[in-house]
Design an enzyme around this catalytic site. Structure first.
Site, PDB file in Angstrom:
ATOM      1  N   HIS A  39       1.003  -1.298  -0.043  1.00  0.00           N
ATOM      2  CA  HIS A  39      -0.018  -0.163   0.121  1.00  0.00           C
ATOM      3  C   HIS A  39       0.949   1.264   0.062  1.00  0.00           C
ATOM      4  O   HIS A  39       1.617   1.475   0.973  1.00  0.00           O
ATOM      5  CB  HIS A  39      -1.028   0.151   1.373  1.00  0.00           C
ATOM      6  CG  HIS A  39      -2.140  -0.934   1.146  1.00  0.00           C
ATOM      7  ND1 HIS A  39      -3.257  -0.776   1.836  1.00  0.00           N
ATOM      8  CD2 HIS A  39      -2.229  -1.915   0.268  1.00  0.00           C
ATOM      9  CE1 HIS A  39      -4.218  -1.639   1.395  1.00  0.00           C
ATOM     10  NE2 HIS A  39      -3.631  -2.310   0.743  1.00  0.00           N
ATOM     11  N   TYR A  91      -9.318   5.696   7.389  1.00  0.00           N
ATOM     12  CA  TYR A  91      -9.551   6.330   8.608  1.00  0.00           C
ATOM     13  C   TYR A  91     -10.664   7.444   8.489  1.00  0.00           C
ATOM     14  O   TYR A  91     -10.517   8.494   8.122  1.00  0.00           O
ATOM     15  CB  TYR A  91      -8.530   6.963   9.338  1.00  0.00           C
ATOM     16  CG  TYR A  91      -7.456   5.967   9.598  1.00  0.00           C
ATOM     17  CD1 TYR A  91      -7.321   5.112  10.933  1.00  0.00           C
ATOM     18  CD2 TYR A  91      -6.437   5.404   8.724  1.00  0.00           C
ATOM     19  CE1 TYR A  91      -6.470   4.306  11.151  1.00  0.00           C
ATOM     20  CE2 TYR A  91      -5.348   4.645   8.991  1.00  0.00           C
ATOM     21  CZ  TYR A  91      -5.380   4.060  10.401  1.00  0.00           C
ATOM     22  OH  TYR A  91      -4.407   3.202  10.514  1.00  0.00           O
ATOM     23  N   PRO A  96      -4.426   0.368  18.611  1.00  0.00           N
ATOM     24  CA  PRO A  96      -4.299  -0.238  17.258  1.00  0.00           C
ATOM     25  C   PRO A  96      -4.298   0.826  16.094  1.00  0.00           C
ATOM     26  O   PRO A  96      -4.235   0.547  14.967  1.00  0.00           O
ATOM     27  CB  PRO A  96      -5.601  -1.089  17.122  1.00  0.00           C
ATOM     28  CG  PRO A  96      -6.538  -0.496  18.010  1.00  0.00           C
ATOM     29  CD  PRO A  96      -5.941  -0.031  19.178  1.00  0.00           C
ATOM     30  N   LYS A 126       0.629  -0.530  14.983  1.00  0.00           N
ATOM     31  CA  LYS A 126       2.171  -0.645  15.408  1.00  0.00           C
ATOM     32  C   LYS A 126       2.373  -1.916  16.429  1.00  0.00           C
ATOM     33  O   LYS A 126       3.492  -2.289  16.622  1.00  0.00           O
ATOM     34  CB  LYS A 126       2.412   0.455  16.336  1.00  0.00           C
ATOM     35  CG  LYS A 126       2.427   1.718  15.440  1.00  0.00           C
ATOM     36  CD  LYS A 126       3.584   1.653  14.382  1.00  0.00           C
ATOM     37  CE  LYS A 126       3.509   2.579  13.275  1.00  0.00           C
ATOM     38  NZ  LYS A 126       4.327   2.273  11.869  1.00  0.00           N
ATOM     39  N   TYR A 151       4.422   6.334  10.150  1.00  0.00           N
ATOM     40  CA  TYR A 151       3.160   4.830   9.820  1.00  0.00           C
ATOM     41  C   TYR A 151       4.194   3.869   8.936  1.00  0.00           C
ATOM     42  O   TYR A 151       3.860   2.706   9.459  1.00  0.00           O
ATOM     43  CB  TYR A 151       2.394   5.597   8.804  1.00  0.00           C
ATOM     44  CG  TYR A 151       0.883   4.918   8.758  1.00  0.00           C
ATOM     45  CD1 TYR A 151       0.096   4.886   9.785  1.00  0.00           C
ATOM     46  CD2 TYR A 151       0.941   3.983   7.725  1.00  0.00           C
ATOM     47  CE1 TYR A 151      -1.047   4.090   9.600  1.00  0.00           C
ATOM     48  CE2 TYR A 151      -0.359   3.042   7.889  1.00  0.00           C
ATOM     49  CZ  TYR A 151      -1.327   3.110   8.642  1.00  0.00           C
ATOM     50  OH  TYR A 151      -2.551   2.322   8.548  1.00  0.00           O
TER      51      TYR A 151
END
Length: 390
Positions: free
Chosen positions: A72, A200, A293, A297, A385
Site C-alpha cells: 500500500h 480512517y 491499534p 504498530k 506510519y
C-alpha cells in the site's frame, strides 16, 4: 529438559525469535499455553512496516508474504466532510504491506517445523525461577504433569496477561498505563474491501476504519463505548453504522453481502513497563508494551524488539560479549516510546472522546488542518506510519 533460551509465548514474537536464533545456531524451546489451532485462529492486525517485512524475509519466512502481501502506497483520512490522502511512498520512499498477523504466524510455525524447532503447545507456565541467576528455570504444566526447562536466558513473549512480566519484582519495575474510554468493534467478512487503501473516517459518532486482509477478505471497525456488547450488534446493525460514518461515495459502494467470519470488541490501551530486562529474563512484544491499534504498530513493535533481542543474544552466545544484552532494554525502549507517542497521537486526533470540550475539539481539527496544509507534517506522519528505522 535444557536449552539455551526458553521462550514463553508461541505467537509471532516468540516464534520469530526462535527462528532467528536457530539460524544463528542457538538452541531454544518455545512454550505456548494454547493449542496451535487456537493460536492460528486469533484475529489480529495486518499492516506491516517495511522493517518488519525485512526481518521476516531475513528469517526465511518472506516468500508467501512477497507473493500474497498487498503493498500500500498510502491511506486516506476522512475528517467529517474533508478528505486527505497520505502518500506514504511519495513522502518516504517506502510502502506498508497488508498481510494478516495470522498468516505471519502460520508461516513461522511452518518454518519452525521445517527446521525441527521445539515448540511445545498447551504448556502452561506456572513459575519462572532463578531470574537473578545465570541458570533460570521455567516450570510448566503439560498434560497434567509438571515439567522443568533449564536455560541460560528466558524471553517473555507471552503477552500482556502472561507470567513473564509478573516474574519481575514490583520493586524493580515501573508500569505506565493509559486506558481509553472506548473500544473498537471489529467485523471480519468475506467481502471485497471498500477501497484499495485503508480509510480512517472521523465522524461525530466516532471513528470508523476500513481495512482488509486480502482482495477477498475485509476488516472493518467502528468506535464504540466499552459498555457495548458484541451480542447487541447483529451484522445488519454494524453495516448500517459503518456506512453512516464513511464518505457517501465509499458507503454507496460498500459490499456487505458475504460471510461474517468474526466479530469482537477490543479495548484501547497504551502501556509500557520498564525495564524490559531483569537479570536473565527479557520481555518482548505485548509483555512489555501495548499500543492502541490506530497506528497499526502492535505486531511491528514486537518485531523490532525481537530484532534487537536476537542480535543481543547472538553476540552473547557466538561472540562472548554481554554488551548487547546489557543495552537491550534501553535500545528497545527508545523506539517503544517513540512508537507509543505516535499511536497515542493518532488515537487522540481521530477519535471522539466522550469527555472532550470545545477546546479539545478545536485542537483535533487544528491537527488535521496542519496535515492538510503542511508537507512537513504529512511527512512526519508518513515516516512514523511506515515505521521508524531499527
Amino acid at each position: 529438559m535444557k536449552t539455551q533460551v526458553a521462550i514463553i509465548g508461541g505467537g509471532p514474537a516468540g516464534l520469530l525469535l526462535s527462528q532467528l536464533l536457530d539460524l544463528e545456531g542457538i538452541e531454544s524451546v518455545v512454550l505456548e499455553r494454547r493449542s496451535k489451532d487456537y493460536v492460528l485462529g486469533r484475529i489480529r492486525a495486518g499492516v506491516l512496516e517495511a522493517g518488519t517485512v525485512r526481518v521476516l524475509t531475513e528469517a526465511g519466512v518472506g516468500d508467501r508474504l512477497a507473493r500474497e502481501g498487498l503493498p500500500h502506497d498510502g491511506f486516506e483520512i476522512s475528517w467529517f466532510d474533508e478528505r486527505l490522502r497520505l502518500d506514504l511512498t511519495g513522502l518516504t520512499g517506502k510502502p506498508v504491506t497488508v498481510y494478516g498477523q495470522t498468516e505471519v504466524t502460520r508461516d513461522l510455525y511452518a518454518a519452525r517445523e521445517a527446521r525441527g524447532g521445539a515448540v511445545i503447545d498447551e504448556a502452561e507456565v506456572k513459575r519462572i525461577e532463578g531470574i537473578d541467576t545465570d541458570a533460570p528455570t521455567v516450570v510448566y504444566e503439560k498434560d497434567g504433569k509438571e515439567h522443568r526447562l533449564d536455560c541460560r536466558f528466558v524471553a517473555g513473549c507471552d503477552g500482556f496477561h502472561g507470567p513473564a512480566r509478573k516474574a519481575i519484582p514490583e520493586s524493580h519495575r515501573r508500569d505506565f498505563t493509559r486506558d481509553y474510554p472506548f473500544g473498537w468493534l471489529g467485523l471480519l467478512s468475506r467481502t471485497p474491501p471498500a477501497a484499495h487503501e485503508l480509510i480512517y473516517a472521523t465522524h461525530e459518532q466516532g471513528l470508523a476504519l476500513c481495512s482488509m486482509r486480502s482482495e477477498e477478505v475485509s476488516r472493518y471497525y467502528v468506535q464504540v463505548p466499552m459498555t457495548e456488547k458484541v451480542e447487541d450488534w447483529p451484522a445488519e446493525r454494524f453495516w448500517e453504522e459503518l456506512k453512516s460514518r464513511l464518505p457517501s461515495d465509499v458507503a454507496a459502494g460498500l459490499q456487505t453481502e458475504g460471510e461474517v467470519l468474526e466479530m469482537s470488541i477490543a479495548p484501547l490501551r497504551s502501556f509500557v513497563t520498564e525495564p524490559m530486562r531483569h537479570g536473565s529474563l527479557f520481555l518482548a512484544g505485548d509483555a512489555a508494551h501495548i499500543v492502541p491499534p490506530t497506528g497499526a504498530k502492535g505486531l511491528n513493535l514486537a518485531v523490532s524488539d525481537v530484532h534487537y533481542l536476537h542480535r543481543a543474544l547472538t553476540r552473547f552466545f557466538n561472540e562472548g560479549t554481554s554488551e548487547g544484552i546489557d543495552s537491550y532494554s534501553g535500545t528497545a525502549l527508545a523506539r517503544v516510546w517513540k512508537t507509543e507517542r505516535f499511536s497515542w497521537w493518532m488515537t487522540s486526533m481521530l477519535h471522539v472522546f466522550p469527555e472532550i470540550d470545545d477546546f479539545g475539539r478545536r485542537m483535533q481539527k487544528a491537527e488535521f488542518d496542519r496535515l492538510t496544509g503542511s508537507e512537513t507534517a504529512r511527512r512526519d506522519l508518513a515516516e512514523n506510519y511506515v515505521g521508524l528505522p531499527f
